[in-house]
Design a protein around this motif. Sequence first.
Motif, mmCIF file in Angstrom:
data_model
loop_
_atom_site.group_PDB
_atom_site.id
_atom_site.type_symbol
_atom_site.label_atom_id
_atom_site.label_comp_id
_atom_site.label_asym_id
_atom_site.label_seq_id
_atom_site.Cartn_x
_atom_site.Cartn_y
_atom_site.Cartn_z
ATOM 1 N N TYR A 1 3.744 5.277 -6.299
ATOM 2 C CA TYR A 1 3.318 5.139 -7.480
ATOM 3 C C TYR A 1 2.980 5.652 -8.113
ATOM 4 O O TYR A 1 2.058 6.102 -9.650
ATOM 5 C CB TYR A 1 4.120 3.897 -7.952
ATOM 6 C CG TYR A 1 4.960 2.823 -7.858
ATOM 7 C CD1 TYR A 1 6.690 3.664 -8.479
ATOM 8 C CD2 TYR A 1 5.503 1.789 -6.878
ATOM 9 C CE1 TYR A 1 7.548 3.119 -8.288
ATOM 10 C CE2 TYR A 1 6.400 1.587 -6.955
ATOM 11 C CZ TYR A 1 7.027 1.499 -7.169
ATOM 12 O OH TYR A 1 8.509 0.996 -7.132
ATOM 13 N N GLY A 2 1.526 6.222 -7.010
ATOM 14 C CA GLY A 2 0.272 6.748 -8.147
ATOM 15 C C GLY A 2 -0.678 5.935 -8.594
ATOM 16 O O GLY A 2 -1.151 5.754 -9.871
ATOM 17 N N LEU A 3 -0.527 3.977 -7.607
ATOM 18 C CA LEU A 3 -1.794 3.344 -9.194
ATOM 19 C C LEU A 3 -2.947 3.865 -8.513
ATOM 20 O O LEU A 3 -2.553 3.244 -7.311
ATOM 21 C CB LEU A 3 -0.567 1.649 -8.518
ATOM 22 C CG LEU A 3 1.049 2.221 -8.789
ATOM 23 C CD1 LEU A 3 1.019 0.465 -8.832
ATOM 24 C CD2 LEU A 3 0.706 1.968 -10.044
ATOM 25 N N PRO A 4 -3.822 2.902 -8.904
ATOM 26 C CA PRO A 4 -4.996 3.402 -8.788
ATOM 27 C C PRO A 4 -5.757 2.050 -8.205
ATOM 28 O O PRO A 4 -6.870 2.186 -7.267
ATOM 29 C CB PRO A 4 -6.156 3.956 -10.316
ATOM 30 C CG PRO A 4 -4.870 2.879 -11.562
ATOM 31 C CD PRO A 4 -3.680 3.147 -10.477
ATOM 32 N N THR A 5 -5.206 0.893 -8.063
ATOM 33 C CA THR A 5 -5.110 -0.818 -7.655
ATOM 34 C C THR A 5 -3.976 -1.448 -7.760
ATOM 35 O O THR A 5 -2.993 -0.991 -8.048
ATOM 36 C CB THR A 5 -6.465 -1.119 -8.669
ATOM 37 O OG1 THR A 5 -5.778 -1.435 -9.578
ATOM 38 C CG2 THR A 5 -7.864 -0.492 -8.975
ATOM 39 N N ARG B 1 0.981 -0.890 0.228
ATOM 40 C CA ARG B 1 -0.003 0.132 -0.162
ATOM 41 C C ARG B 1 0.502 1.227 0.195
ATOM 42 O O ARG B 1 0.603 2.423 -0.576
ATOM 43 C CB ARG B 1 -0.903 0.257 1.018
ATOM 44 C CG ARG B 1 -2.249 -1.029 1.083
ATOM 45 C CD ARG B 1 -3.383 -0.855 2.085
ATOM 46 N NE ARG B 1 -3.147 -1.076 3.344
ATOM 47 C CZ ARG B 1 -2.365 -2.255 4.331
ATOM 48 N NH1 ARG B 1 -2.679 -3.276 3.511
ATOM 49 N NH2 ARG B 1 -2.559 -2.299 4.904
ATOM 50 N N GLU C 1 -4.100 -4.146 -8.338
ATOM 51 C CA GLU C 1 -4.418 -5.735 -8.929
ATOM 52 C C GLU C 1 -2.977 -6.116 -9.870
ATOM 53 O O GLU C 1 -2.909 -7.324 -9.932
ATOM 54 C CB GLU C 1 -5.378 -4.872 -10.689
ATOM 55 C CG GLU C 1 -5.593 -6.227 -11.244
ATOM 56 C CD GLU C 1 -6.383 -5.888 -13.163
ATOM 57 O OE1 GLU C 1 -7.114 -6.428 -13.624
ATOM 58 O OE2 GLU C 1 -7.478 -4.743 -12.461
ATOM 59 N N GLN D 1 2.205 1.737 -3.452
ATOM 60 C CA GLN D 1 0.963 1.846 -4.417
ATOM 61 C C GLN D 1 0.885 3.542 -4.006
ATOM 62 O O GLN D 1 0.766 3.910 -5.300
ATOM 63 C CB GLN D 1 -0.601 1.140 -3.979
ATOM 64 C CG GLN D 1 -2.028 1.533 -4.427
ATOM 65 C CD GLN D 1 -2.728 1.626 -4.236
ATOM 66 O OE1 GLN D 1 -2.722 0.963 -2.680
ATOM 67 N NE2 GLN D 1 -4.000 0.828 -5.083
ATOM 68 N N MET D 2 0.761 3.967 -2.908
ATOM 69 C CA MET D 2 0.800 5.825 -2.958
ATOM 70 C C MET D 2 2.275 6.086 -3.564
ATOM 71 O O MET D 2 1.505 7.296 -4.532
ATOM 72 C CB MET D 2 0.340 5.873 -1.907
ATOM 73 C CG MET D 2 -0.944 5.680 -1.121
ATOM 74 S SD MET D 2 -0.679 5.668 0.552
ATOM 75 C CE MET D 2 0.097 5.497 1.526
ATOM 76 N N HIS E 1 4.430 -1.465 -10.705
ATOM 77 C CA HIS E 1 3.716 -0.438 -11.344
ATOM 78 C C HIS E 1 4.466 -0.283 -13.155
ATOM 79 O O HIS E 1 4.535 1.017 -13.881
ATOM 80 C CB HIS E 1 4.781 0.951 -11.005
ATOM 81 C CG HIS E 1 6.504 1.430 -11.292
ATOM 82 N ND1 HIS E 1 6.845 0.524 -10.348
ATOM 83 C CD2 HIS E 1 7.296 2.434 -11.740
ATOM 84 C CE1 HIS E 1 8.262 0.723 -10.572
ATOM 85 N NE2 HIS E 1 8.702 1.526 -11.397
#
Length: 217
Positions: free
Chosen positions: A100-104, A94, A106, A97-98, A144
């Motif tokens: 890299y700016g990933l929406p999900t 998580r 998945e 994720q933040m 990413h």
Amino acid sequence: MQAVTTRHRPRLRTSGVCKAYGGRQVLRDVDLDVPAGALVGVVGENGAGKSTLLRIAVGHLAPDRATVTRTGAVGYCPQRAVLNDAFTVGQHLRLFQMAYGLPTLERVGELMELLAPTGRRRQQVGELSGGTRQKPNPLIALMHDPQLLVLDEPYQGFDWDTHQRFWTLAAELRDQGRSIIVVSHLLHDLYDLHDLHHFDAIAHLRQGRLHVKETDR
């Protein structure tokens, strides 16, 4: 200029890289081009400067002199895991994720099926065994979907099955046009001898200079 033969523009170009620690010259005018759709191995003895070259290539270490050009997003997996023992595997995912700016997540789920312990997202990293602890490290570098992957002994401590899945994934990414650099040992143990056929070129670092040889893959 030592380069991997290709019609594609290099995703990574290092030219004239020099680096010394104290009075010891580790890198001497090192040139390396890594184009799209190429998987390049960098090998050499311990202390030869492999990790130093990779850190300079991704911008984590300032050279004494060099020209370094990168295009596209970069995924970097250092030799030492960039993990906090107090965080769970899921918390690391998580966090990145933040970053890299990933929406999900998945893509992370797909990668975990191949490389990481899917059932241990809630387990603290400090509780994992050595080989299992290493598995999230390349996953974070890949999550990413970067165009350039720079991996410093990414499969260290992997079991054989995960090691094989790593190379299957690397081949798929290369065939999709990604550029991949993998630092390995001196090609004297079972894993490294088996891995030779995966590379498009082997760059052997010795006495501060890089000697590139294309393979018959």
